[in-house]
Design an enzyme around this catalytic site. Structure first.
Site, PDB file in Angstrom:
ATOM      1  CD  GLU A 206      -4.311   3.706   4.712  1.00  0.00           C
ATOM      2  OE1 GLU A 206      -3.372   2.928   5.138  1.00  0.00           O
ATOM      3  OE2 GLU A 206      -4.366   4.225   3.590  1.00  0.00           O
TER       4      GLU A 206
ATOM      5  CB  THR B 136     -16.229   4.716   4.971  1.00  0.00           C
ATOM      6  OG1 THR B 136     -17.125   5.717   5.451  1.00  0.00           O
ATOM      7  CG2 THR B 136     -16.525   3.553   5.903  1.00  0.00           C
TER       8      THR B 136
ATOM      9  CG  ASP C 193     -16.353   6.249   0.926  1.00  0.00           C
ATOM     10  OD1 ASP C 193     -17.294   6.864   0.863  1.00  0.00           O
ATOM     11  OD2 ASP C 193     -15.999   5.366   1.789  1.00  0.00           O
TER      12      ASP C 193
ATOM     13  CG  HIS D  47      -2.033  -1.337   5.149  1.00  0.00           C
ATOM     14  ND1 HIS D  47      -1.464  -2.272   4.329  1.00  0.00           N
ATOM     15  CD2 HIS D  47      -2.326  -0.200   4.333  1.00  0.00           C
ATOM     16  CE1 HIS D  47      -1.602  -1.728   2.994  1.00  0.00           C
ATOM     17  NE2 HIS D  47      -2.064  -0.445   3.247  1.00  0.00           N
TER      18      HIS D  47
HETATM   19 ZN   LIG Z   1      -2.353   0.536   1.480  1.00  0.00          ZN
END
Ligand SMILES: [Zn+2]
Length: 181
Positions: free
Chosen positions: A120, A114, A112, A123
């Site tokens: 990400e 989204t 997916d 992070h």
């Molecule tokens: Zn990651």
């Protein structure tokens, strides 16, 4: 000795009360009006196939945290790129700046987009990977497999991000600056 023990108790009590204070802020105000809110901009123009997914991923974080807010716009410190092959990953300082790469091949495999982008972004907000976690976590990433479509952080992940940005842009003592995948 007694005074020392009282001091330690006071520290422990503060640690318990702080999260409660954070909850009260969420209930009383919007995220963007929180006293210490860090406003971050992201630029998804280099990921033209995932503009709405990037906005949704940011909206999911905005609804879950109160000390940091993500908006699309100029002057972005988080830049999203669309690539093919190599996997989706992030190069980031773990505290509001970085480059996100979403792999179109991973999306074609059923992951997916989204969820990938919210992961990400996580992070960039200071969270490490936790591949062994359940689908309810955003940082479990591809661990639960492509059938996992959840793009919302869980309560623990949201609390960690709020803690990471509790001092505004100042680096918190608990900041985890792990990167990649
Ligand atoms: Zn990651």
């Amino acid at each position: 000795m007694i005074q020392h023990r009282i001091g330690r108790f006071a520290v422990a009590l503060t640690a318990v009360l702080l999260p409660l204070a954070g909850v009260q802020v969420v209930a009383a105000t919007t995220a963007s009006a929180a006293p210490n809110v860090v406003n971050l901009q992201y630029d998804s123009t280099d990921a033209p196939d995932y503009l709405s997914e990037a906005d949704q991923a940011a909206a999911n974080w905005n609804g879950a945290v109160s000390n940091v807010h993500l908006d699309s716009g100029g002057g972005a410190t988080i830049v999203i790129h669309e690539v093919t092959g190599g996997g989706s990953y992030t190069q980031t300082d773990g505290h509001g700046s970085g480059d996100i790469y979403i792999d179109t091949a991973q999306v074609a495999e059923g992951n997916d987009p989204t969820r990938i982008l919210a992961h990400e972004m996580g992070h960039n907000l200071g969270l490490p990977d936790h591949y062994t976690g359940p689908c309810t976590e955003i940082m479990s990433g591809h661990g639960p497999g492509p059938s996992c479509k959840n793009a919302m952080p869980d309560a623990q992940e949201s609390a960690q991000v709020d803690q990471n940005f509790a001092n505004g842009f100042a680096t918190s003592s608990t900041l985890v600056s792990r990167v990649y995948r």
